[in-house]
Write a protein that holds these residues in place. Structure first.
Motif, PDB file in Angstrom:
ATOM      1  N   LYS A 184       7.481  -2.686   9.388  1.00  0.00           N
ATOM      2  CA  LYS A 184       7.858  -1.327   9.763  1.00  0.00           C
ATOM      3  C   LYS A 184       8.312  -0.558   8.527  1.00  0.00           C
ATOM      4  O   LYS A 184       8.637  -1.165   7.497  1.00  0.00           O
ATOM      5  CB  LYS A 184       8.988  -1.371  10.796  1.00  0.00           C
ATOM      6  N   PRO A 185       8.334   0.771   8.580  1.00  0.00           N
ATOM      7  CA  PRO A 185       8.808   1.545   7.424  1.00  0.00           C
ATOM      8  C   PRO A 185      10.224   1.134   7.020  1.00  0.00           C
ATOM      9  O   PRO A 185      11.105   0.970   7.868  1.00  0.00           O
ATOM     10  CB  PRO A 185       8.768   2.991   7.931  1.00  0.00           C
ATOM     11  N   ARG A 186      10.427   0.933   5.720  1.00  0.00           N
ATOM     12  CA  ARG A 186      11.724   0.550   5.181  1.00  0.00           C
ATOM     13  C   ARG A 186      12.239   1.656   4.278  1.00  0.00           C
ATOM     14  O   ARG A 186      11.466   2.276   3.531  1.00  0.00           O
ATOM     15  CB  ARG A 186      11.613  -0.765   4.413  1.00  0.00           C
ATOM     16  N   PRO A 187      13.543   1.931   4.300  1.00  0.00           N
ATOM     17  CA  PRO A 187      14.082   3.021   3.468  1.00  0.00           C
ATOM     18  C   PRO A 187      13.749   2.895   1.993  1.00  0.00           C
ATOM     19  O   PRO A 187      13.517   3.901   1.318  1.00  0.00           O
ATOM     20  CB  PRO A 187      15.597   2.914   3.715  1.00  0.00           C
ATOM     21  N   SER A 188      13.710   1.667   1.471  1.00  0.00           N
ATOM     22  CA  SER A 188      13.449   1.491   0.041  1.00  0.00           C
ATOM     23  C   SER A 188      12.046   1.948  -0.352  1.00  0.00           C
ATOM     24  O   SER A 188      11.821   2.300  -1.517  1.00  0.00           O
ATOM     25  CB  SER A 188      13.626   0.014  -0.337  1.00  0.00           C
ATOM     26  N   GLN A 189      11.116   1.949   0.588  1.00  0.00           N
ATOM     27  CA  GLN A 189       9.752   2.364   0.281  1.00  0.00           C
ATOM     28  C   GLN A 189       9.638   3.875   0.101  1.00  0.00           C
ATOM     29  O   GLN A 189       8.674   4.354  -0.506  1.00  0.00           O
ATOM     30  CB  GLN A 189       8.809   1.903   1.389  1.00  0.00           C
ATOM     31  N   LYS A 310       8.988  11.964   1.848  1.00  0.00           N
ATOM     32  CA  LYS A 310       8.296  11.820   3.129  1.00  0.00           C
ATOM     33  C   LYS A 310       7.165  10.794   3.084  1.00  0.00           C
ATOM     34  O   LYS A 310       6.583  10.492   4.126  1.00  0.00           O
ATOM     35  CB  LYS A 310       7.737  13.182   3.568  1.00  0.00           C
ATOM     36  N   SER A 311       6.844  10.304   1.899  1.00  0.00           N
ATOM     37  CA  SER A 311       5.762   9.316   1.793  1.00  0.00           C
ATOM     38  C   SER A 311       6.108   8.275   0.738  1.00  0.00           C
ATOM     39  O   SER A 311       6.865   8.542  -0.200  1.00  0.00           O
ATOM     40  CB  SER A 311       4.435   9.995   1.443  1.00  0.00           C
ATOM     41  N   ARG A 312       5.526   7.113   0.894  1.00  0.00           N
ATOM     42  CA  ARG A 312       5.723   6.036  -0.080  1.00  0.00           C
ATOM     43  C   ARG A 312       5.085   6.389  -1.416  1.00  0.00           C
ATOM     44  O   ARG A 312       5.629   6.073  -2.486  1.00  0.00           O
ATOM     45  CB  ARG A 312       5.110   4.736   0.451  1.00  0.00           C
ATOM     46  N   PHE A 313       3.926   7.022  -1.342  1.00  0.00           N
ATOM     47  CA  PHE A 313       3.204   7.364  -2.566  1.00  0.00           C
ATOM     48  C   PHE A 313       3.997   8.338  -3.429  1.00  0.00           C
ATOM     49  O   PHE A 313       4.064   8.190  -4.653  1.00  0.00           O
ATOM     50  CB  PHE A 313       1.839   7.948  -2.213  1.00  0.00           C
ATOM     51  N   SER A 314       4.627   9.314  -2.808  1.00  0.00           N
ATOM     52  CA  SER A 314       5.444  10.278  -3.564  1.00  0.00           C
ATOM     53  C   SER A 314       6.628   9.585  -4.216  1.00  0.00           C
ATOM     54  O   SER A 314       6.959   9.858  -5.383  1.00  0.00           O
ATOM     55  CB  SER A 314       5.935  11.390  -2.631  1.00  0.00           C
ATOM     56  N   ALA A 315       7.283   8.692  -3.481  1.00  0.00           N
ATOM     57  CA  ALA A 315       8.412   7.959  -4.051  1.00  0.00           C
ATOM     58  C   ALA A 315       7.968   7.104  -5.231  1.00  0.00           C
ATOM     59  O   ALA A 315       8.668   6.998  -6.249  1.00  0.00           O
ATOM     60  CB  ALA A 315       9.065   7.091  -2.978  1.00  0.00           C
ATOM     61  N   ALA A 316       6.779   6.490  -5.133  1.00  0.00           N
ATOM     62  CA  ALA A 316       6.271   5.664  -6.224  1.00  0.00           C
ATOM     63  C   ALA A 316       5.971   6.502  -7.460  1.00  0.00           C
ATOM     64  O   ALA A 316       6.243   6.088  -8.598  1.00  0.00           O
ATOM     65  CB  ALA A 316       5.017   4.917  -5.769  1.00  0.00           C
ATOM     66  N   LEU A 671      -1.352   5.817   8.175  1.00  0.00           N
ATOM     67  CA  LEU A 671      -1.055   5.190   9.466  1.00  0.00           C
ATOM     68  C   LEU A 671       0.243   5.727  10.055  1.00  0.00           C
ATOM     69  O   LEU A 671       0.368   5.877  11.275  1.00  0.00           O
ATOM     70  CB  LEU A 671      -0.970   3.666   9.298  1.00  0.00           C
ATOM     71  N   ASP A 672       1.210   6.039   9.195  1.00  0.00           N
ATOM     72  CA  ASP A 672       2.501   6.542   9.681  1.00  0.00           C
ATOM     73  C   ASP A 672       2.381   7.918  10.325  1.00  0.00           C
ATOM     74  O   ASP A 672       3.219   8.294  11.154  1.00  0.00           O
ATOM     75  CB  ASP A 672       3.502   6.609   8.523  1.00  0.00           C
ATOM     76  N   ARG A 673       1.362   8.690   9.933  1.00  0.00           N
ATOM     77  CA  ARG A 673       1.206  10.031  10.505  1.00  0.00           C
ATOM     78  C   ARG A 673       0.964   9.973  12.003  1.00  0.00           C
ATOM     79  O   ARG A 673       1.318  10.912  12.735  1.00  0.00           O
ATOM     80  CB  ARG A 673       0.051  10.758   9.818  1.00  0.00           C
ATOM     81  N   THR A 677       7.264   7.266  16.048  1.00  0.00           N
ATOM     82  CA  THR A 677       8.660   6.993  15.692  1.00  0.00           C
ATOM     83  C   THR A 677       8.997   7.417  14.265  1.00  0.00           C
ATOM     84  O   THR A 677      10.146   7.259  13.839  1.00  0.00           O
ATOM     85  CB  THR A 677       8.951   5.486  15.832  1.00  0.00           C
ATOM     86  N   ILE A 678       8.035   7.967  13.520  1.00  0.00           N
ATOM     87  CA  ILE A 678       8.290   8.276  12.118  1.00  0.00           C
ATOM     88  C   ILE A 678       9.309   9.407  11.970  1.00  0.00           C
ATOM     89  O   ILE A 678      10.087   9.441  11.003  1.00  0.00           O
ATOM     90  CB  ILE A 678       6.971   8.630  11.392  1.00  0.00           C
ATOM     91  N   SER A 679       9.337  10.337  12.914  1.00  0.00           N
ATOM     92  CA  SER A 679      10.303  11.440  12.820  1.00  0.00           C
ATOM     93  C   SER A 679      11.734  10.925  12.959  1.00  0.00           C
ATOM     94  O   SER A 679      12.639  11.362  12.241  1.00  0.00           O
ATOM     95  CB  SER A 679      10.015  12.498  13.888  1.00  0.00           C
TER      96      SER A 679
END
Length: 715
Positions: A184-189, A310-316, A671-673, A677-679
């Motif tokens: 599942k989505p994790r905050p660190s990602q 809002k996305s893992r890619f942006s955080a990376a 996939l998260d889009r 539950t993503i909101s």
């Protein structure tokens, strides 16, 4: 003498195991039995006495735990305990595969050739006293063609180990990506840690962060949490937590004494003059101090913050690209999960962290030097002649056969293990002051420190204590190091076999499965106090202690593979015991404290490569000492080829352990889009990285019972 001392060591350890089993059986009626041996199941509400026909005592003593530990698949273990637990068990699987092959070659091929040699001129009428040396490479005649069998075995064994290393690295890297997709989505990602936020006149750090990331990442920036200086506040919370526990204990004791005329068991539970209302008043004062400190802390911002996207890619992207014109401003790095964050060092300056790192280096060197004392004591016990020289008044006692067997076979490894058990907590403390921001980073750093400390102080110090410490001139000539190791290492085979039995078999059995330290503590508390009001403590797997221990036995098996193959069955039994025992512990005892995604495996891979190269160096030396120079020369390319293989594996697999590919992150974001539950996850993410010390302190109402939590403290 060597074999009899070894058998004595095994016998004493077996006797100790039965002693702890008897002690363990005595406590069969204790009400907290399940909390001792299956605390995780109790804490998670999964423990049901009906599932254990005769209770936890009968469950363990009848070895039903073996079946229950064996049954779950790797996927079930992954779901239950995480990827780190799976990788931890893969170390045992890898060890069993390596030493299964090694034992077949060593016992059925190398050992007979060693036995048929005549180099040692052994009197077979006195075989038991020299049996271990008989089965080592030392007994092979100098210049014998039989040494080419050992030469071939070294090459074949290296190829097999490298193949298994590659296979495990490949499988774990693939498992890591699979775990990423299925989790599942994790905050660190979605979050990065931003340090060195520049000071702007008229703006707080929070306002500067909001302005910067809203301007440059307007479509993906989500929220941020500024870090505050909360050291004093956490100290107040910890004191209040201790006072609350004392209050609960006093109320429980007061209630017990009202229902029974019996006082404390040994009369030392405390004086009756301690009154509950005094502690209630003390807690009220603490509450006021904490609320005042919380208000003052709100203005004590640190130039660091957790920024979420809002996305893992942006955080990376943010974590890997320089953000400001100055490289020392807006420094970013991936953030750990909220429960993995280690808060104390965020307010430390760069110079403070640098000075702490220097202090840690000197501390490690000092500990290494000091540890030579127990090493010399242990080695002195293995050499009775030397011991009689040091302590001549003990010469009469040392001549007794039973004393000789105990002193030479058991005490050295026991003393070494006792001192070694004091080191892991020190390594954790040293790692915690190096500026790491995550508990997992501290654990990994302590694991690496403990690993090389063990390799140097337990292996090299013991091997070289009888030679290098008295011949320092040899160390000044690097070309003679293979020769020195070739002479010194085979002579310590009996000591390390006893060490495997003492530190491996028995310690794993009674320390892990029976949790002896926790058991003894429970006995003491039960004997000293009427009631125990301690909260149920669910431990986490101490990777910094266990991984170095497991890898050290791998070192012994690899280096002694062709020197003294008699050690291989002992190492195999350790890995077999460890596999089933630690499976039980991961399922029933340990709860994961953090999740690194299998980042401990590169440590295992690197260590195994070093062990192989060490074996090659010893092989070069041993073939030279045995007057087979051609074999010695032909072994020289082997460490070079092994290092090239290691370099390839690092380029091939290591990047996958440092982060996830853009392809995987983008696919996961897509996939998260479609995830409804993503909101709600974004809403929780906005407050996920708030310092726990800043949360509201909750006190119980006066009408609530003493069992209601008075406050919630965080460390």
């Amino acid at each position: 003498m060597i074999l009899s001392a070894l058998l004595t060591s095994v016998g004493i350890n077996v006797a100790l195991s039965f002693l702890f089993l008897i002690l363990y059986t005595i406590l069969r009626n204790r009400p907290n039995y399940a909390e001792l041996y299956v605390p995780r199941l109790v804490a998670e509400g999964k423990f049901h006495e009906d599932n254990y026909a005769s209770g936890v005592r009968g469950f363990l003593s009848s070895f039903k735990w073996v079946k229950r530990a064996w049954q779950p698949t790797e996927d079930e273990l992954l779901e239950n305990s995480g990827l780190d637990a799976v990788v931890f068990m893969r170390i045992f699987i890898f060890g069993l595969r390596v030493f299964r092959f090694a034992a077949i070659v060593g016992i059925f091929i190398l050992l007979p050739f060693n036995y048929m040699g005549n180099q040692l001129n052994i009197d077979f009428t006195d075989l038991p006293s020299k049996s271990l040396e008989t089965f080592s490479i030392s007994n092979v005649d100098d210049g014998s063609n039989r040494l080419w069998i050992h030469f071939s075995a070294v090459y074949i064994f290296t190829a097999v180990v490298c193949y298994l290393l590659y296979s495990e690295y490949h499988d774990i890297a693939a498992l890591r990506l699979s775990y990423f997709y299925s989790s599942k989505p994790r905050p660190s990602q979605f979050t990065v840690l931003v340090r060195s936020i520049p000071v702007t006149a008229g703006r707080s750090f929070s306002e500067s962060i909001e302005s910067f990331f809203s301007e440059y990442y307007p479509s993906t920036y989500l929220s941020h949490s500024v870090i505050h200086r909360t050291g004093k506040l956490k100290g107040l919370i910890n004191k209040a937590d201790k006072a609350y526990k004392k209050l609960v204990h006093l109320k429980s004791k007061k209630s017990t004494q009202q229902n029974s005329k019996r006082g404390c068991c040994l009369g030392i539970c405390g004086r009756k003059a301690e009154r509950v209302d005094q502690y209630e008043k003390k807690l009220e004062d603490m509450e006021g101090n904490m609320r005042t400190e919380q208000l003052s802390v709100a203005g004590k911002e640190v130039p660091a913050a957790f920024v979420s996207f809002k996305s893992r890619f942006s955080a990376a992207i943010v974590s890997h690209i320089q953000q400001g014109v100055k490289p020392t401003d807006w420094v970013t790095e991936p953030a750990p999960d909220p429960q993995d964050v280690y808060w104390p060092f965020f307010s430390a300056s760069f110079i403070t962290r640098w000075m702490c790192n220097v202090a840690v280096i000197f501390s490690c060197l000092l500990i290494t030097i000091m540890f030579l004392v127990p090493v010399l004591i242990a080695q002195g016990l293995t050499n009775l002649a030397q011991l009689e020289t040091w302590l001549p008044f003990l010469s009469g006692i040392l001549r007794l056969e039973i004393v000789t067997q105990v002193v030479t076979g058991y005490l050295p490894s026991l003393i070494l293990e006792m001192f070694l058990s004091l080191v892991p907590p020190v390594m954790i403390v040293l790692s915690s002051i190096q500026g790491y921001i995550a508990l997992s980073q501290i654990e990994k750093s302590a694991t690496i420190k403990m690993l090389w400390f063990t390799v140097w102080n337990v292996f090299f110090a013991n091997v070289l204590s009888g030679t290098a410490l008295y011949r320092l001139d040899v160390l000044l000539e690097p070309k003679r190091i293979p020769e020195l190791l070739a002479v010194a290492v085979p002579g310590q085979a009996s000591f390390f076999i006893a060490y495997v039995v003492t530190s491996g078999w028995t310690k794993t059995f009674y320390s892990e499965l029976f949790r002896v330290k926790r058991l003894m503590l429970s006995i003491l508390k039960g004997g000293l106090c009427c009631d125990s009001d301690d909260e149920l403590e669910v431990p986490s797997n101490p990777y910094h202690k266990e991984i170095p221990r497991i890898l050290f036995f791998s070192l012994l098996g690899i280096t002694y593979f062709f020197l003294a193959p008699l050690i291989l069955p002992f190492v195999m039994i350790y890995y077999g015991l460890g596999y089933i025992i630690y499976r039980n512990q991961l399922l029933n005892v340990y709860a994961p404290k953090f999740e690194t995604g299998g980042k401990f495996w590169p440590v295992v891979h690197d260590a195994t490569i070093v062990f192989l190269i060490l074996m090659h160096i010893i092989a070069i030396g041993i073939f030279g000492v045995k007057k087979l120079p051609l074999a010695s020369s032909l072994t020289v390319p082997l460490p070079i080829l092994t290092f090239l293989f290691h370099s390839y594996c690092r380029r091939r697999f290591l990047p996958s352990f440092k982060g996830f590919p853009a392809e995987c992150m983008i696919n996961k974001d897509r996939l998260d889009r479609n995830d409804p539950t993503i909101s709600s996850f974004y809403e929780k993410l906005a407050t996920a990285y708030e310092d726990p010390a800043m949360e509201r302190v909750r006190f119980s109402e006066a009408s609530e019972s003493s069992t209601t939590p008075l406050l919630r403290s965080y460390r």
